[in-house]
Design a protein around this motif. Structure first.
Motif, short mmCIF file in Angstrom:
data_model
loop_
_atom_site.label_atom_id
_atom_site.label_comp_id
_atom_site.label_asym_id
_atom_site.label_seq_id
_atom_site.Cartn_x
_atom_site.Cartn_y
_atom_site.Cartn_z
N GLU A 299 39.13 42.74 48.47
CA GLU A 299 40.46 42.66 47.88
C GLU A 299 40.69 43.81 46.90
OE1 GLU A 299 41.70 38.06 48.58
OE2 GLU A 299 40.87 38.51 46.60
N VAL A 300 41.84 44.49 47.11
CA VAL A 300 42.17 45.67 46.31
C VAL A 300 43.63 45.53 45.86
CG1 VAL A 300 42.34 48.20 46.33
CG2 VAL A 300 40.60 47.08 47.73
N HIS A 301 43.89 45.87 44.59
CA HIS A 301 45.26 45.74 44.04
C HIS A 301 45.51 46.92 43.10
CE1 HIS A 301 48.72 44.05 41.94
NE2 HIS A 301 48.77 43.08 42.86
N PRO A 302 46.72 47.48 43.12
CA PRO A 302 46.99 48.64 42.24
C PRO A 302 46.88 48.25 40.76
CG PRO A 302 48.81 48.28 43.79
CD PRO A 302 47.86 47.12 43.95
N ASN A 303 47.13 47.00 40.44
CA ASN A 303 47.07 46.54 39.06
C ASN A 303 46.57 45.10 39.03
OD1 ASN A 303 47.43 46.00 36.39
ND2 ASN A 303 49.59 46.60 36.31
N PRO A 304 45.25 44.92 39.15
CA PRO A 304 44.69 43.57 39.32
C PRO A 304 45.12 42.60 38.21
CG PRO A 304 42.99 45.20 39.74
CD PRO A 304 44.19 45.96 39.24
#
Ligand code: PEP
Ligand code: MN
Length: 337
Positions: A299-304
Motif C-alpha cells: 500500500e502506497v499513498h502520497p500523504n499517508p
C-alpha cells in the motif's frame, strides 16, 4: 487420482485416457508440462476403473492425489504455474512482481499521482480499492464505480494492469469491465457463492488468505476457483490473527513457503496488512522474497497521514521508491529449481 503419462506418450494415448476418465464418472483435467503429461481424475467416480488404467498404453503410473484439494495440488503440475495479468507474468521463477497503490481510491489526483510514482519506481501492477470491506459501517466505504473508472484511466496512462477487490457477486460484471485482476479479500475467502461466480469469469483472481484460515482451508478455497473453470489464481498471504497486538496481523511467511510446496499456484505476500506498520514493510518484503514469494502487494499513498484507510501501513512515494531500490526482484534460476 492422477494418471502420469510416459514421456513419449502419443496424443492418441492421452485422448484415450481422458475418455476413460470421463467414462469412470470423473472430470478430466489435463496438464501438459514441459516434460510429461498428467491427467487428473477429479470428482467422485469409480476409482477401480482409474486404477486399472495402469495397464493402458502410454501410462507410466496411477497414483492417488494425497491432499483434499486436487487441482490446486502441486502433484498435478510439479513445475508450478504462471498467471498472466494483462501481460505481467507471476510465478514459476519469473521476476518478483510488485503490485502497489493506495488501499482505497480516494480521488483522481491521489490515484494518478500514486500510479505514476509506483510505475517509475518499478511496480508492475496497480492496486486500489473501489469497494472496501470496513470493520465499521461508519468508515469510508470506497468510491465504487467512480473508482473503477479512475483505475481504468490510470491503467491507460501508465500501462499498469489493475487489481481491485470484489466483495459481492453483484459487482463482478462491472469490475470485470474495468479491472485486469479481481481480488478476493481476506474476509471473503470462504464466500463460496463469490468463489463459484469468479470461477466462471475470464479474469485472474488474487485470493487472500482469511484472517483465521488454515493453509488447507485457503487451498480448498482456491480449489473452488479451479474446479469451477478458472485456473488463473494467485494466492496471497496477508497475515492471520494471533495473540500479538503490536502488529495488526501476524504475517505467516512459513505459509508462503508451505503453499508453494503444496500447490503449483503462484504465492505473493502482503506486508502492509500483514504487519500494519510502515516501518516493517521493507524488512518483511525482503523476508517474503527470501522464502520464495512470487510477488508483493504494497500500500502506497502520497500523504499517508491523510489516507481514508490504512494510512499507518502505507508507504509514501519516496519510501516506496527507496524500498524498491533495495528489493532483489530478479529470481535466481538455480535457487528456484
Ligand atoms: C486491502 O487489500 O485493502 C484489504 C482490505 O485487504 P485484506 O482483505 O487482506 O484485509
Ligand atoms: Mn488496505
Amino acid at each position: 487420482m492422477i494418471v502420469n503419462m510416459k514421456d513419449g506418450a502419443t496424443e492418441q494415448q492421452i485422448e484415450h485416457i481422458i475418455e476413460r476418465v470421463r467414462e469412470a464418472g470423473y472430470q478430466a483435467h489435463v496438464t501438459r508440462g514441459t516434460e510429461r503429461c498428467i491427467v487428473a481424475a477429479v470428482g467422485s467416480g469409480r476409482r477401480h476403473e482409474i486404477e486399472a488404467l495402469q495397464a493402458a498404453p502410454g501410462v507410466d503410473n496411477v497414483v492417488p492425489i494425497a491432499q483434499p484439494y486436487k487441482l490446486v495440488s502441486r502433484q498435478v503440475r510439479p513445475e508450478g504455474s504462471i498467471v498472466d495479468v494483462g501481460g505481467v507474468r507471476i510465478g514459476n521463477g519469473e521476476p518478483v512482481v510488485v503490485i502497489a497503490g493506495p488501499c482505497s481510491v480516494e480521488s483522481r489526483d491521489q490515484l494518478l499521482t500514486t500510479a505514476r510514482a509506483v510505475k517509475n519506481a518499478g511496480a508492475r501492477l496497480l492496486r486500489g480499492g473501489a469497494y472496501k470491506p470496513r470493520t465499521s459501517p461508519y468508515d469510508f466505504q470506497g468510491l465504487g464505480e467512480e473508482a473503477l473508472e479512475l483505475l481504468a484511466e490510470a491503467r491507460c496512462e501508465t500501462g499498469l494492469p489493475v487489481v481491485t477487490e470484489v466483495m459481492s457477486t453483484e459487482d463482478v460484471d462491472i469490475i470485470c469491465e474495468h479491472a485486469d485482476m479481481l481480488q478476493v479479500g481476506a474476509r471473503n475467502m470462504q464466500n463460496f457463492a463469490l468463489l463459484r461466480r469468479l470461477a466462471t469469469v475470464d479474469k485472474p483472481v488474487l485470493l487472500k488468505r482469511g484472517p483465521s484460515a488454515t493453509v488447507k482451508e485457503w487451498l480448498l478455497a482456491a480449489e473452488y476457483l479451479l474446479t469451477g473453470g478458472n485456473p488463473n489464481v494467485v494466492l496471497c498471504e496477508r497475515g492471520i490473527k494471533t495473540f500479538e497486538t503490536e502488529t495488526r496481523n501476524t504475517i505467516d511467511l512459513a505459509a508462503v513457503a508451505l503453499a508453494k510446496e503444496l500447490s503449483h499456484l503462484p504465492v505473493i505476500a502482503d506486508p502492509s496488512h500483514g504487519t500494519g506498520r510502515r516501518s516493517l514493510i521493507a524488512p518483511v518484503s525482503k523476508a517474503a522474497i527470501a522464502v520464495g514469494a512470487d510477488g508483493l502487494i504494497i500500500e502506497v499513498h502520497p500523504n499517508p497521514e491523510r489516507a481514508l484507510s490504512d494510512g499507518p501501513q502505507s508507504l509514501d512515494l519516496r519510501e516506496f521508491q527507496a524500498m524498491m531500490r533495495e528489493l532483489p526482484l530478479q529470481k535466481n534460476a538455480a535457487a528456484v529449481a
